[in-house]
Design a protein around this motif. Sequence first.
Motif, PDB file in Angstrom:
ATOM      1  N   LYS A 149      -5.810   6.096  -2.277  1.00 23.41           N
ATOM      2  CA  LYS A 149      -6.744   5.857  -1.185  1.00 23.41           C
ATOM      3  C   LYS A 149      -5.955   4.686  -0.153  1.00 23.41           C
ATOM      4  CE  LYS A 149     -10.819   6.754  -3.952  1.00 23.41           C
ATOM      5  NZ  LYS A 149     -11.916   5.974  -4.669  1.00 23.41           N
ATOM      6  N   TYR A 202      -5.498   1.326  -1.256  1.00 26.49           N
ATOM      7  CA  TYR A 202      -5.681  -0.011  -1.796  1.00 26.49           C
ATOM      8  C   TYR A 202      -4.259  -0.577  -2.201  1.00 26.49           C
ATOM      9  CZ  TYR A 202     -10.610   0.728  -1.824  1.00 26.49           C
ATOM     10  OH  TYR A 202     -11.969   1.186  -1.634  1.00 26.49           O
ATOM     11  N   GLU A 218      -6.728   5.260  -6.702  1.00 27.58           N
ATOM     12  CA  GLU A 218      -7.018   4.348  -5.896  1.00 27.58           C
ATOM     13  C   GLU A 218      -5.872   3.774  -4.852  1.00 27.58           C
ATOM     14  OE1 GLU A 218      -9.922   3.276  -5.686  1.00 27.58           O
ATOM     15  OE2 GLU A 218     -10.782   4.031  -7.494  1.00 27.58           O
ATOM     16  N   ILE A 219      -4.636   4.058  -5.511  1.00 23.04           N
ATOM     17  CA  ILE A 219      -3.344   3.681  -4.848  1.00 23.04           C
ATOM     18  C   ILE A 219      -3.218   4.809  -3.737  1.00 23.04           C
ATOM     19  CG2 ILE A 219      -0.701   4.087  -4.710  1.00 23.04           C
ATOM     20  CD1 ILE A 219      -0.920   2.980  -7.656  1.00 23.04           C
ATOM     21  N   LYS A 268      -9.517  -2.173  -9.204  1.00 18.38           N
ATOM     22  CA  LYS A 268     -10.555  -1.163  -9.282  1.00 18.38           C
ATOM     23  C   LYS A 268     -10.475  -0.145 -10.318  1.00 18.38           C
ATOM     24  CE  LYS A 268     -11.951  -0.544  -4.237  1.00 18.38           C
ATOM     25  NZ  LYS A 268     -13.340  -0.221  -4.515  1.00 18.38           N
ATOM     26  N   ALA A 294      -5.816  -2.007  -6.321  1.00 14.94           N
ATOM     27  CA  ALA A 294      -6.069  -0.735  -7.096  1.00 14.94           C
ATOM     28  C   ALA A 294      -6.211  -0.901  -8.593  1.00 14.94           C
ATOM     29  CB  ALA A 294      -4.797   0.162  -6.702  1.00 14.94           C
ATOM     30  N   ARG A 328       0.913  -1.305  -0.012  1.00 15.98           N
ATOM     31  CA  ARG A 328      -0.086  -0.096  -0.118  1.00 15.98           C
ATOM     32  C   ARG A 328       0.934   1.346   0.077  1.00 15.98           C
ATOM     33  NH1 ARG A 328      -5.059  -1.536   2.637  1.00 15.98           N
ATOM     34  NH2 ARG A 328      -4.924  -3.830   3.296  1.00 15.98           N
TER      35      ARG A 328
END
Lengths: 282, 268
Positions: free
Chosen positions: B224, B226, B221-222, B234, B231, B162
Amino acid sequence: MAIKKRFDVPFLGFGLGLRAPHYEELLSSSGQVDWLEIISENYMLDGGQGPHTLAPFKEKYTVIPHGVSLSLGSADALDKPHLKRLKALLSYLNPPWFSDHLCWAGVGGAHMHNLLPLPYTQETVEYVAKKIAIIQDTMGIPFLIENLSSYVEFQESEMTEWEFIKAIAETADCGILLDVNNIYVSSRNHHFDPMDYVRGIPANRVIQYHIAGHQDHGTYVLDSHDRPVRDEVWDLFAKTVPLMGDVSVMIERDDHIPPLSELLEELNHAKAIYTKNIYAPT
Amino acid sequence: MHPPKPPASLIKTQQWLSTAIRTLDPIQRELADAESGHYLTRSTFLDSQERLKIYISDYWPRCLDALEADFPGLRRWMGNENFRIWMTSYLDAYPSRSFTLSHLGQDLLPFLKTAYTQRDQAQVIELARYEWATLFAAFAPHKPAFNSKKYHQDPKALTQMRFRLQPHLSLLHLTYDWPTWISNDTLKKPKKKECYLAIFQQNDYFESYTLTKGGYLLLTEIDKGYPLHLAIEKAFSELTPKEAQTTESTLQTLFKDTVQLQWLTKRV
Ligand SMILES: [Fe+2]
């Protein structure tokens, strides 16, 4: 007059503020400017233009950090992250002293981006002196407080501005950056004899001068740093010099910045007045 | 040493003066003017109210000039006078809370979202977001970057990781070509053009990097939190087959650049 100073700091000679239009010339020229003053806050952002950008200047000059936002006199507590950033800048530059204004710049967390005057009361003296002592303790080098130009005075004041500065400097055991133009400006705005002010300042604590230009609006005088130093201020400087002993001199110009050669002329003028008057009878 | 307690009268005086300088409320203004003689002395030439005015006439131009310098595009879009009117309302709603004028625009977006309900709200918000990202990139911190070398032998571990993006990096989805419009004074209006940008700090200044839609979604997404494999999953779920194809073909370059430009920091 030879005066034993409270702090063992060097006499730096005659300096200028470091401003972007002069970067290259200051790095290539030699011997005309003895030292540089920076606005501390310009190098205290989290990223980007940090202290490292001062490296070439630091190699060539003594660089003195001069702050505008410590807000010493604010009823708000000292801003700890701000002190941490300032400490990082001082550690990088390793200057003989640093300075900020004897003022407040905001209250309740809001910033006014201006240097606001304080009521000259004993209570304020004690409060501000304690804050200065904390700052000086944290930074570990002499701290100078600078006198402001002001346009209001408070009904609750119990003493003159020079008595106030003297009381704070002595209680906090700090130094003084005496801005000669600010004394002149305030003397016109508040109708006092500027020489009463100068004589009331403890000479052994005065480590640095500021000299600058102002605008005369007739009913009041505005500290503007946007034009050459006026004759009235040169006269006051000439009378101040013999009373204070050796004090490093700096000319401030923040707006309408002229070519370096023009500022060097002013600096040479300051040097001539200083040299002529330093041993004059008082 | 304990922090000292401020004298009660100092708190009162400073609260009064800071309100007296800043207030735009007509009732508060009248009250501040009426009280000025209680707090301030007069000079030979000026009464307390006139002396107070010197500070008022310093505060507003100083802040408005700083915003003008920081948001030249927004000023051009709104027009000079209109810009100053809106920025005055902004500063009234969000007084500066930072020691530096560089941060003055930090609350402009939330202000515009709620207060600027004009027909061009969408454009104004997009333009302000772009200009703020370029400012923010230059002064936000740069954290130690993720070093991918250790993971070359173990790509599986890498996909489980992450990350957080650098604090100075902003991901933007624009529907107008603001960068070209800002840099070209002769253009009357910006061209309508969808683009995805990463604005980030480089050499103490801002730099702009054009992303694909997939790259933009993936980095979002990264950031956020995930793990990399999720990521990717998504981001691709939101793409059309054609967009997915484009993204797939540029994914390796994007990763290489992301690491080289030091955008990724380890999530603690
Ligand atoms: Fe000064």
